[in-house]
Design an enzyme around this catalytic site. Structure first.
Site, mmCIF file in Angstrom:
data_model
loop_
_atom_site.group_PDB
_atom_site.id
_atom_site.type_symbol
_atom_site.label_atom_id
_atom_site.label_comp_id
_atom_site.label_asym_id
_atom_site.label_seq_id
_atom_site.Cartn_x
_atom_site.Cartn_y
_atom_site.Cartn_z
ATOM 1 N N GLY A 41 36.673 28.797 66.408
ATOM 2 C CA GLY A 41 37.110 27.787 67.394
ATOM 3 C C GLY A 41 37.679 28.421 68.648
ATOM 4 O O GLY A 41 38.473 27.817 69.364
ATOM 5 N N THR A 43 36.582 28.974 71.570
ATOM 6 C CA THR A 43 36.330 28.437 72.918
ATOM 7 C C THR A 43 36.928 27.033 73.064
ATOM 8 O O THR A 43 36.695 26.359 74.050
ATOM 9 C CB THR A 43 34.813 28.349 73.221
ATOM 10 N N GLY A 47 41.990 27.396 71.543
ATOM 11 C CA GLY A 47 41.290 28.635 71.200
ATOM 12 C C GLY A 47 41.051 29.518 72.426
ATOM 13 O O GLY A 47 41.138 30.749 72.337
ATOM 14 N N LYS A 166 46.237 19.165 57.544
ATOM 15 C CA LYS A 166 46.933 20.465 57.600
ATOM 16 C C LYS A 166 47.759 20.669 56.323
ATOM 17 O O LYS A 166 47.854 21.784 55.798
ATOM 18 C CB LYS A 166 47.819 20.557 58.848
ATOM 19 N N ARG A 170 47.576 23.780 53.550
ATOM 20 C CA ARG A 170 48.730 24.565 53.057
ATOM 21 C C ARG A 170 48.827 24.488 51.529
ATOM 22 O O ARG A 170 49.147 25.483 50.873
ATOM 23 C CB ARG A 170 50.034 24.044 53.678
HETATM 24 N N1 LIG Z 1 50.534 21.094 69.899
HETATM 25 C C1 LIG Z 1 49.727 20.269 70.529
HETATM 26 O O1 LIG Z 1 50.131 19.540 71.440
HETATM 27 C C2 LIG Z 1 48.268 20.287 70.157
HETATM 28 C C3 LIG Z 1 47.336 19.638 70.967
HETATM 29 C C4 LIG Z 1 45.988 19.741 70.623
HETATM 30 C C5 LIG Z 1 45.606 20.435 69.490
HETATM 31 N N2 LIG Z 1 46.545 21.038 68.716
HETATM 32 C C6 LIG Z 1 46.134 21.780 67.507
HETATM 33 O O2 LIG Z 1 45.400 22.924 67.897
HETATM 34 C C7 LIG Z 1 44.383 23.206 66.927
HETATM 35 C C8 LIG Z 1 43.037 23.316 67.629
HETATM 36 O O3 LIG Z 1 42.743 22.087 68.249
HETATM 37 P P1 LIG Z 1 41.895 21.994 69.599
HETATM 38 O O4 LIG Z 1 42.158 20.649 70.193
HETATM 39 O O5 LIG Z 1 42.135 23.206 70.409
HETATM 40 O O6 LIG Z 1 40.448 22.031 68.998
HETATM 41 P P2 LIG Z 1 39.058 21.597 69.701
HETATM 42 O O7 LIG Z 1 39.047 22.037 71.112
HETATM 43 O O8 LIG Z 1 38.827 20.154 69.423
HETATM 44 O O9 LIG Z 1 38.019 22.387 68.814
HETATM 45 C C9 LIG Z 1 38.132 23.783 68.666
HETATM 46 C C10 LIG Z 1 36.847 24.348 68.165
HETATM 47 O O10 LIG Z 1 36.584 23.910 66.830
HETATM 48 C C11 LIG Z 1 35.192 23.958 66.617
HETATM 49 N N3 LIG Z 1 34.824 22.618 66.121
HETATM 50 C C12 LIG Z 1 35.258 21.450 66.562
HETATM 51 N N4 LIG Z 1 34.721 20.434 65.844
HETATM 52 C C13 LIG Z 1 33.931 21.014 64.939
HETATM 53 C C14 LIG Z 1 33.121 20.521 63.908
HETATM 54 N N5 LIG Z 1 33.020 19.211 63.646
HETATM 55 N N6 LIG Z 1 32.451 21.418 63.167
HETATM 56 C C15 LIG Z 1 32.567 22.734 63.415
HETATM 57 N N7 LIG Z 1 33.331 23.258 64.386
HETATM 58 C C16 LIG Z 1 33.994 22.410 65.113
HETATM 59 C C17 LIG Z 1 34.504 24.245 67.930
HETATM 60 O O11 LIG Z 1 34.228 25.622 67.976
HETATM 61 P P3 LIG Z 1 32.794 26.240 68.282
HETATM 62 O O12 LIG Z 1 32.008 25.284 69.114
HETATM 63 O O13 LIG Z 1 33.089 27.507 68.963
HETATM 64 O O14 LIG Z 1 32.152 26.436 66.975
HETATM 65 C C18 LIG Z 1 35.602 23.936 68.925
HETATM 66 O O15 LIG Z 1 35.524 24.657 70.131
HETATM 67 C C19 LIG Z 1 44.434 22.075 65.903
HETATM 68 O O16 LIG Z 1 45.109 22.521 64.760
HETATM 69 C C20 LIG Z 1 45.211 20.981 66.609
HETATM 70 O O17 LIG Z 1 45.929 20.155 65.725
HETATM 71 C C21 LIG Z 1 47.843 20.992 69.020
#
Ligand SMILES: NC(=O)c1ccc[n+]([C@@H]2O[C@H](COP(=O)([O-])OP(=O)(O)OC[C@H]3O[C@@H](n4cnc5c(N)ncnc54)[C@H](OP(=O)(O)O)[C@@H]3O)[C@@H](O)[C@H]2O)c1
Length: 349
Positions: A41, A43, A47, A166, A170
């Protein structure tokens, strides 16, 4: 401002010994990473920041940094510029399907550490990824995708809907993983995202630079612990540099603590104008949250998280920043992040 500064000091448990800690942080900040690292993940929204920070830290000679990405991402014109730039920094790009055992097993060869930044939709796929890591010959450390709200903050956390996947990850690790060590980086909300207003659900809170409007929950005076997205990358690297402090732990880390009203004041200061602030009583937020869940509206997750943050479940007597060698001056400030939000808004006008 002084209050904010004091809040930050209190929140980090800062004391006169920290000059030693800071010099430790600065010293370790120079070292390259003695691992071969694979990122899932990489990109994605967070990520990108994590991969960028790991690449900037560099792997020491004989080690590599790779991302495992889907074919669709690798061929996506919007992402190719970024991938090309990262390749020139030495990133290896492996394409495959996270649900294909052969693809993942091949990608794991020679890897020491896995950093998962998978999005909410693919969190449960991590159990197989961690099982394969446990069975691999080389992987010793795994960062499951967390980077958010503390899912084990108190007794109420286990019932919160956005935490369920999540929590399952864990639980799986507790029961089934014995060799590989896992680290959960608990960052609280990303301040960068908190600063926007979601169209249609403005009542959950946020800020709009164009119209100089803010919506805060209750009086807006309840403190929240935030991390900026660039700091999430920095904190992952700090964890990688401090394995003895990080392995097997849920690390509670933050950039700073502030209140929704202090954020309004910072926007007013930097835009030189008075903002219009509306107030959402917490009960109104709870009612809206319930309606959104009933309608299966994906914004329900954001409403629940905003309610949890407003209720104080991002606050700690002391965070783990210092254990990771990061002091007050190492993290981004509210002023920097608000400045960035104003710049972004002026560019999009
Ligand atoms: N603290 C906060 O405010 C906050 C806000 C947002 C997110 N988060 C957390 O950060 C973490 C990452 O979230 P994010 O929003 O950064 O993720 P995202 O941009 O939605 O997705 C990250 C990557 O996951 C892979 N992915 C997504 N859906 C998929 C699927 N159905 N099957 C396979 N691969 C998939 C893709 O990677 P590829 O295309 O490279 O394969 C995508 O680039 C999560 O645990 C989320 O809960 C926290």
């Amino acid at each position: 401002m002084q209050r904010l500064f004091n809040l930050q000091l209190l929140h980090w448990g800062y004391n006169c010994k920290t000059s030693t800690e800071l010099s430790r942080g600065n010293r370790t900040a120079m070292a390259s990473l003695p691992f071969s690292i694979l990122i899932f993940g990489g990109t994605g929204t967070i990520g990108k920041h994590i991969t960028g920070a790991i690449l900037s830290a560099k792997a020491s000679p004989g080690h590599s940094i790779s991302i495992f990405t889907s074919e669709s991402t690798a061929s996506n014109p919007d992402k190719q510029t970024l991938l090309f730039a990262w390749k020139s920094q030495g990133l290896r790009i492996i394409t495959g399907d996270i649900n294909n055992t052969d693809d993942v097993t091949r990608a794991y060869e020679g890897v020491d550490v896995v950093v998962s930044c998978l999005g909410r939709n693919s969190l449960l796929a991590q159990t197989d990824l961690i099982r394969l890591a446990e069975n691999s010959a080389s992987i010793e450390w795994f960062f499951p995708s967390e980077y958010g709200t503390d899912i084990e903050y108190d007794a109420s956390s286990k019932d919160e809907k956005p935490h369920q996947n999540k929590l399952k990850v864990r639980e799986f690790i507790r029961n089934d993983i014995h060799r590989v060590q896992c680290t959960y980086l608990v960052t609280g909300p990303y301040i960068d995202m908190y600063l926007s207003l979601m169209p249609g659900v403005e009542a959950i809170g946020g800020y709009d630079v164009g119209s100089k409007k803010a919506v805060v929950v209750n009086s807006g005076n309840d403190a929240v612990g935030f991390t900026s997205m660039p700091d999430v990358g920095k904190l992952v690297v700090a964890a990688l540099r401090n394995p003895e402090e990080a392995k097997g732990k849920a690390l509670k880390v933050q950039s700073f603590v502030t209140t929704p009203i202090e954020i309004v004041r910072e926007f007013e200061k930097q835009t030189g104008a008075e903002w219009t602030t509306s107030y959402t009583p917490i009960q109104e937020l709870r009612d809206l949250e319930e309606q959104l869940w009933e309608k299966n509206n994906p914004v329900a997750t954001a409403a629940t998280l905003r309610r949890i943050w407003a209720e104080g479940r991002t606050l700690y007597e002391k965070t783990d920043n210092e254990k990771l060698g990061l002091g007050l001056g190492d993290m981004e400030t509210l002023s920097e992040v608000v400045g960035r939000a104003i710049d972004a808004a002026s560019k999009s006008e």
